[in-house]
Scaffold this motif. Sequence first.
Motif, PDB file in Angstrom:
ATOM      1  N   ASN A 228       0.854  -1.181   0.000  1.00  0.00           N
ATOM      2  CA  ASN A 228       0.000   0.000   0.000  1.00  0.00           C
ATOM      3  C   ASN A 228       0.890   1.230   0.000  1.00  0.00           C
ATOM      4  O   ASN A 228       1.865   1.306   0.749  1.00  0.00           O
ATOM      5  CB  ASN A 228      -0.900   0.015   1.232  1.00  0.00           C
ATOM      6  CG  ASN A 228      -1.990  -1.017   1.149  1.00  0.00           C
ATOM      7  OD1 ASN A 228      -1.733  -2.166   0.831  1.00  0.00           O
ATOM      8  ND2 ASN A 228      -3.204  -0.616   1.434  1.00  0.00           N
ATOM      9  N   CYS A 229       0.514   2.206  -0.803  1.00  0.00           N
ATOM     10  CA  CYS A 229       1.253   3.461  -0.887  1.00  0.00           C
ATOM     11  C   CYS A 229       1.197   4.170   0.468  1.00  0.00           C
ATOM     12  O   CYS A 229       0.126   4.295   1.069  1.00  0.00           O
ATOM     13  CB  CYS A 229       0.648   4.349  -1.974  1.00  0.00           C
ATOM     14  SG  CYS A 229       1.396   5.983  -2.094  1.00  0.00           S
TER      15      CYS A 229
ATOM     16  N   CYS B 296       1.750   8.998  -6.974  1.00  0.00           N
ATOM     17  CA  CYS B 296       2.204   9.897  -5.909  1.00  0.00           C
ATOM     18  C   CYS B 296       3.633  10.386  -6.169  1.00  0.00           C
ATOM     19  O   CYS B 296       3.943  11.550  -5.894  1.00  0.00           O
ATOM     20  CB  CYS B 296       2.112   9.210  -4.547  1.00  0.00           C
ATOM     21  SG  CYS B 296       0.401   9.010  -3.968  1.00  0.00           S
TER      22      CYS B 296
ATOM     23  N   CYS C 157       3.453   4.917  -4.546  1.00  0.00           N
ATOM     24  CA  CYS C 157       3.025   4.516  -5.889  1.00  0.00           C
ATOM     25  C   CYS C 157       3.518   5.519  -6.931  1.00  0.00           C
ATOM     26  O   CYS C 157       3.924   6.637  -6.601  1.00  0.00           O
ATOM     27  CB  CYS C 157       1.498   4.395  -5.946  1.00  0.00           C
ATOM     28  SG  CYS C 157       0.606   5.946  -5.796  1.00  0.00           S
TER      29      CYS C 157
ATOM     30  N   CYS D 257      -1.015   7.645  -0.327  1.00  0.00           N
ATOM     31  CA  CYS D 257      -2.446   7.628  -0.673  1.00  0.00           C
ATOM     32  C   CYS D 257      -3.160   6.356  -0.215  1.00  0.00           C
ATOM     33  O   CYS D 257      -4.383   6.311  -0.205  1.00  0.00           O
ATOM     34  CB  CYS D 257      -2.632   7.810  -2.177  1.00  0.00           C
ATOM     35  SG  CYS D 257      -2.073   6.406  -3.166  1.00  0.00           S
ATOM     36  N   GLY D 258      -2.410   5.327   0.114  1.00  0.00           N
ATOM     37  CA  GLY D 258      -3.007   4.085   0.602  1.00  0.00           C
ATOM     38  C   GLY D 258      -3.392   3.078  -0.465  1.00  0.00           C
ATOM     39  O   GLY D 258      -3.771   1.951  -0.150  1.00  0.00           O
ATOM     40  N   LYS D 259      -3.282   3.452  -1.742  1.00  0.00           N
ATOM     41  CA  LYS D 259      -3.645   2.524  -2.808  1.00  0.00           C
ATOM     42  C   LYS D 259      -2.605   1.419  -2.937  1.00  0.00           C
ATOM     43  O   LYS D 259      -1.424   1.612  -2.660  1.00  0.00           O
ATOM     44  CB  LYS D 259      -3.762   3.262  -4.139  1.00  0.00           C
ATOM     45  CG  LYS D 259      -4.942   4.206  -4.191  1.00  0.00           C
ATOM     46  CD  LYS D 259      -5.036   4.886  -5.541  1.00  0.00           C
ATOM     47  CE  LYS D 259      -6.200   5.854  -5.557  1.00  0.00           C
ATOM     48  NZ  LYS D 259      -6.252   6.618  -6.810  1.00  0.00           N
ATOM     49  N   MET D 260      -3.068   0.254  -3.403  1.00  0.00           N
ATOM     50  CA  MET D 260      -2.158  -0.873  -3.610  1.00  0.00           C
ATOM     51  C   MET D 260      -1.400  -0.680  -4.918  1.00  0.00           C
ATOM     52  O   MET D 260      -1.946  -0.166  -5.899  1.00  0.00           O
ATOM     53  CB  MET D 260      -2.945  -2.184  -3.649  1.00  0.00           C
ATOM     54  CG  MET D 260      -3.501  -2.548  -2.304  1.00  0.00           C
ATOM     55  SD  MET D 260      -4.519  -4.059  -2.252  1.00  0.00           S
ATOM     56  CE  MET D 260      -3.824  -5.129  -3.422  1.00  0.00           C
ATOM     57  N   PHE D 261      -0.112  -1.093  -4.902  1.00  0.00           N
ATOM     58  CA  PHE D 261       0.701  -1.003  -6.107  1.00  0.00           C
ATOM     59  C   PHE D 261       1.801  -2.054  -6.035  1.00  0.00           C
ATOM     60  O   PHE D 261       2.068  -2.618  -4.976  1.00  0.00           O
ATOM     61  CB  PHE D 261       1.289   0.408  -6.282  1.00  0.00           C
ATOM     62  CG  PHE D 261       2.400   0.734  -5.321  1.00  0.00           C
ATOM     63  CD1 PHE D 261       3.725   0.729  -5.735  1.00  0.00           C
ATOM     64  CD2 PHE D 261       2.136   1.053  -4.000  1.00  0.00           C
ATOM     65  CE1 PHE D 261       4.753   1.026  -4.850  1.00  0.00           C
ATOM     66  CE2 PHE D 261       3.147   1.361  -3.117  1.00  0.00           C
ATOM     67  CZ  PHE D 261       4.466   1.339  -3.542  1.00  0.00           C
TER      68      PHE D 261
END
Length: 141
Positions: free
Chosen positions: A6-7, A26, A23, A10-14
């Motif tokens: 997780n970034c 970002c 990520c 921003c918390g998004k998975m990558f």
Amino acid sequence: MSNIKNCARCGKMFNYIAGEVICDVCKKEIEEKFQEVKKYIEENPGSGLKQISEDCEVATKQLKKWILEERLMFTENSPIQITCENCGARIQTGRLCAKCKATVTNALNATVQQRQQALAAELAKKQKPSDSTSGMKFLKT
């Protein structure tokens, strides 16, 4: 192999490869912000960290990180005071002054050279036969 994380921003998975756990989106946003800050400093050379932070909407922590990474450099007459972490001399960017960098580099080079010499001596010792009876032996027929 994929390494999904997780970034941190921003918390998004990558798919994480190396470096900061951020990520690509970002990273791009941070780079764009860096370019904005760089332009602002060029246009406003007398600004302090707080002023830059407020006007560019970037955290002072991020500004300090860019300074330590030597991405941002300030002039001699800048109100931003940066000192060498080793000797305390005033510097324009980074962590160490030129003199301390040279000292650290020379010490590191000397250590690497000593280690290479020790390894070469160890290798030479292993390749040299320990006594005259070792080696090929022939059977009497």
